[in-house]
Scaffold this motif. Structure first.
Motif, PDB file in Angstrom:
ATOM      1  N   GLU A  84       9.042   0.156  -9.690  1.00  0.00           N
ATOM      2  CA  GLU A  84       8.470   1.385 -10.240  1.00  0.00           C
ATOM      3  C   GLU A  84       7.030   1.205 -10.715  1.00  0.00           C
ATOM      4  O   GLU A  84       6.327   2.187 -10.957  1.00  0.00           O
ATOM      5  CB  GLU A  84       9.339   1.913 -11.391  1.00  0.00           C
ATOM      6  CG  GLU A  84      10.757   2.312 -10.999  1.00  0.00           C
ATOM      7  CD  GLU A  84      10.819   3.525 -10.083  1.00  0.00           C
ATOM      8  OE1 GLU A  84       9.751   4.080  -9.756  1.00  0.00           O
ATOM      9  OE2 GLU A  84      11.918   3.917  -9.690  1.00  0.00           O
ATOM     10  N   VAL A  85       6.585  -0.034 -10.837  1.00  0.00           N
ATOM     11  CA  VAL A  85       5.189  -0.286 -11.231  1.00  0.00           C
ATOM     12  C   VAL A  85       4.428  -0.996 -10.118  1.00  0.00           C
ATOM     13  O   VAL A  85       3.418  -1.644 -10.371  1.00  0.00           O
ATOM     14  CB  VAL A  85       5.113  -1.083 -12.555  1.00  0.00           C
ATOM     15  CG1 VAL A  85       5.596  -0.229 -13.709  1.00  0.00           C
ATOM     16  CG2 VAL A  85       5.906  -2.384 -12.482  1.00  0.00           C
ATOM     17  N   GLY A  86       4.910  -0.868  -8.883  1.00  0.00           N
ATOM     18  CA  GLY A  86       4.137  -1.333  -7.740  1.00  0.00           C
ATOM     19  C   GLY A  86       4.737  -2.422  -6.888  1.00  0.00           C
ATOM     20  O   GLY A  86       4.361  -2.591  -5.736  1.00  0.00           O
ATOM     21  N   GLY A  87       5.652  -3.225  -7.421  1.00  0.00           N
ATOM     22  CA  GLY A  87       6.320  -4.241  -6.618  1.00  0.00           C
ATOM     23  C   GLY A  87       5.551  -5.527  -6.406  1.00  0.00           C
ATOM     24  O   GLY A  87       6.021  -6.419  -5.689  1.00  0.00           O
ATOM     25  N   ALA A  88       4.383  -5.677  -7.047  1.00  0.00           N
ATOM     26  CA  ALA A  88       3.581  -6.884  -6.821  1.00  0.00           C
ATOM     27  C   ALA A  88       4.250  -8.140  -7.335  1.00  0.00           C
ATOM     28  O   ALA A  88       4.050  -9.232  -6.785  1.00  0.00           O
ATOM     29  CB  ALA A  88       2.210  -6.723  -7.479  1.00  0.00           C
ATOM     30  N   ASP A  89       5.055  -8.018  -8.393  1.00  0.00           N
ATOM     31  CA  ASP A  89       5.665  -9.189  -9.020  1.00  0.00           C
ATOM     32  C   ASP A  89       7.125  -9.390  -8.632  1.00  0.00           C
ATOM     33  O   ASP A  89       7.773 -10.304  -9.146  1.00  0.00           O
ATOM     34  CB  ASP A  89       5.537  -9.078 -10.539  1.00  0.00           C
ATOM     35  CG  ASP A  89       4.092  -9.103 -10.987  1.00  0.00           C
ATOM     36  OD1 ASP A  89       3.367 -10.023 -10.578  1.00  0.00           O
ATOM     37  OD2 ASP A  89       3.669  -8.179 -11.719  1.00  0.00           O
ATOM     38  N   GLY A  90       7.624  -8.546  -7.740  1.00  0.00           N
ATOM     39  CA  GLY A  90       8.994  -8.681  -7.272  1.00  0.00           C
ATOM     40  C   GLY A  90       9.017  -8.975  -5.787  1.00  0.00           C
ATOM     41  O   GLY A  90       8.899 -10.126  -5.349  1.00  0.00           O
ATOM     42  N   THR A  91       9.140  -7.926  -4.976  1.00  0.00           N
ATOM     43  CA  THR A  91       9.185  -8.108  -3.527  1.00  0.00           C
ATOM     44  C   THR A  91       7.937  -8.804  -2.998  1.00  0.00           C
ATOM     45  O   THR A  91       8.022  -9.770  -2.226  1.00  0.00           O
ATOM     46  CB  THR A  91       9.372  -6.745  -2.841  1.00  0.00           C
ATOM     47  OG1 THR A  91      10.651  -6.202  -3.203  1.00  0.00           O
ATOM     48  CG2 THR A  91       9.310  -6.884  -1.331  1.00  0.00           C
ATOM     49  N   ALA A  92       6.751  -8.330  -3.386  1.00  0.00           N
ATOM     50  CA  ALA A  92       5.513  -8.938  -2.882  1.00  0.00           C
ATOM     51  C   ALA A  92       5.389 -10.396  -3.322  1.00  0.00           C
ATOM     52  O   ALA A  92       4.925 -11.250  -2.554  1.00  0.00           O
ATOM     53  CB  ALA A  92       4.303  -8.131  -3.336  1.00  0.00           C
TER      54      ALA A  92
END
Length: 360
Positions: free
Chosen positions: A133-141
């Motif tokens: 919900e806040v962009g995915g940079a620290d999860g999927t990416a």
């Protein structure tokens, strides 16, 4: 005797009750721990942490990757009042923040993974993230940056059992104007930065008008207008607008452009200083590819395009086909959000059929 539907409804409700918003790191971890536990024993669990956002990748120990298929679920939600985290059942609808986006799908994906991971003849993984919900940079990416790879990815965002092969990109922008302060009784002695800003916003909305109905084209949402001015009797000298822009892959002004190129384009249109805070590419998967065709056949469904961005774009950027496929419901990010419970069993069964029969 508890039915399948009753059991999964209770488990989804337990996950909804966790207020897993970006500003609550302990609750993000609690949601992640709950779903990892749902996956059961005997799995390899690889954990990640980036900028305070935890995530996990689960897979059978004998198959460390790369994977044939990844099932992806995000466990974070947008903020809500406390009542939003009190799940309530009304007929066939389970209400609560995240019911539709996407905690119900997360539980179903986890069930399917638990049932099939050990028996499938090819490697499969369950990817659980807490920052979509806040962009995915620290999860999927972040996981992709750490080397996680797959041939095909199913993301359980809401789709009413249709297969999403295309979704819009997202660009978040600030417009800034600088005027000249003056006494409000003598406005001709100043330059009102707020009026300069609203003129700039009007120029952008003229170029990208708000559609009266659903349309597959670029849209601009004005999310915030602000000024540091705190006096009635002062002409404001500074003002800022926040814009959320969604664009299809066919828009040459955004698709494939750098943040600097987009900022220059928007500055020309709006006539004021523009800063691109973030830009995420659109997402596309080959609708004629073997994975998509097999999933459509298993679900007996049609294709869909989505206006909202999702973590599929991080896979698309690496040339990996990812689709959105999730249950029915409505009201995501709103006070009446719900998941349509009768769609959960067909969702489960379509995933099982796809994973068991795909041989492409």
């Amino acid at each position: 005797m508890t039915t399948w539907t009753e059991g999964i409804t209770d488990r989804v409700a337990a996950l909804i009750a966790i207020p897993s918003t970006a500003d609550r790191p302990a609750e993000l971890q609690r949601a992640l721990d709950l779903v990892v536990a749902e996956a059961g024993p005997g799995l390899a669990v690889r954990t990640f942490l980036s900028n305070g956002k935890p995530s996990a990748l689960l897979h059978p120990p004998r198959h460390p990757g790369p994977f044939r298929v990844i099932l992806n679920a995000h466990l974070d939600v947008v903020p809500a009042p406390p009542s939003g985290f009190v799940p309530r059942l009304e007929g066939d609808r389970l209400h609560g923040r995240g019911a539709h986006d996407m905690k119900a799908a997360a539980i179903v994906l986890t069930d399917v993974f638990r049932e099939l991971a050990a028996e499938l003849p090819y490697p499969i993984a369950l990817q659980l993230v807490t920052d979509e919900e806040v962009g995915g940079a620290d999860g999927t990416a972040h996981q992709l940056a750490e080397g996680v790879r797959a041939d095909f990815v199913i993301i359980g965002e809401q789709s009413n059992l249709r297969v999403v092969t295309e979704s819009k990109g997202i660009c978040q922008v600030r417009l800034t104007t600088t005027g000249r302060a003056a006494h409000a009784a003598y406005p001709w002695l100043g330059r009102n930065a707020v009026l300069m800003l609203t003129d700039a916003v009007a120029r952008l909305l003229a170029a990208y008008p708000v559609p009266a109905t659903e349309a597959w084209r670029t849209t601009v949402n004005v999310a915030r207008l602000e000024t540091p001015n705190r006096a009635y009797n002062q002409v404001p000298a500074e003002a800022t607008a926040w814009l959320d822009i969604r664009y299809p892959p066919s828009d040459p002004d955004f698709a494939g452009r750098t943040a600097e190129e987009v900022a220059m384009h928007l500055s020309r249109v709006a006539g004021v200083e523009t800063t691109v805070d973030s830009i995420g590419p659109p997402h596309h998967a080959d609708p004629a590819g073997p994975f998509v065709r097999a999933l459509r056949a298993a679900a007996g469904t049609t294709l869909l395009r989505k206006h909202g961005a999702a973590d599929a774009r991080h896979y698309h950027a690496l040339g990996i086909d990812a689709v959105i496929f999730g249950p029915g419901g409505d009201g995501q990010h709103g006070p009446a959000e719900y998941v349509d419970i009768p769609t959960l069993r067909p969702y489960h069964d379509a995933l099982v059929t796809f994973l068991r029969t795909f041989d492409g």
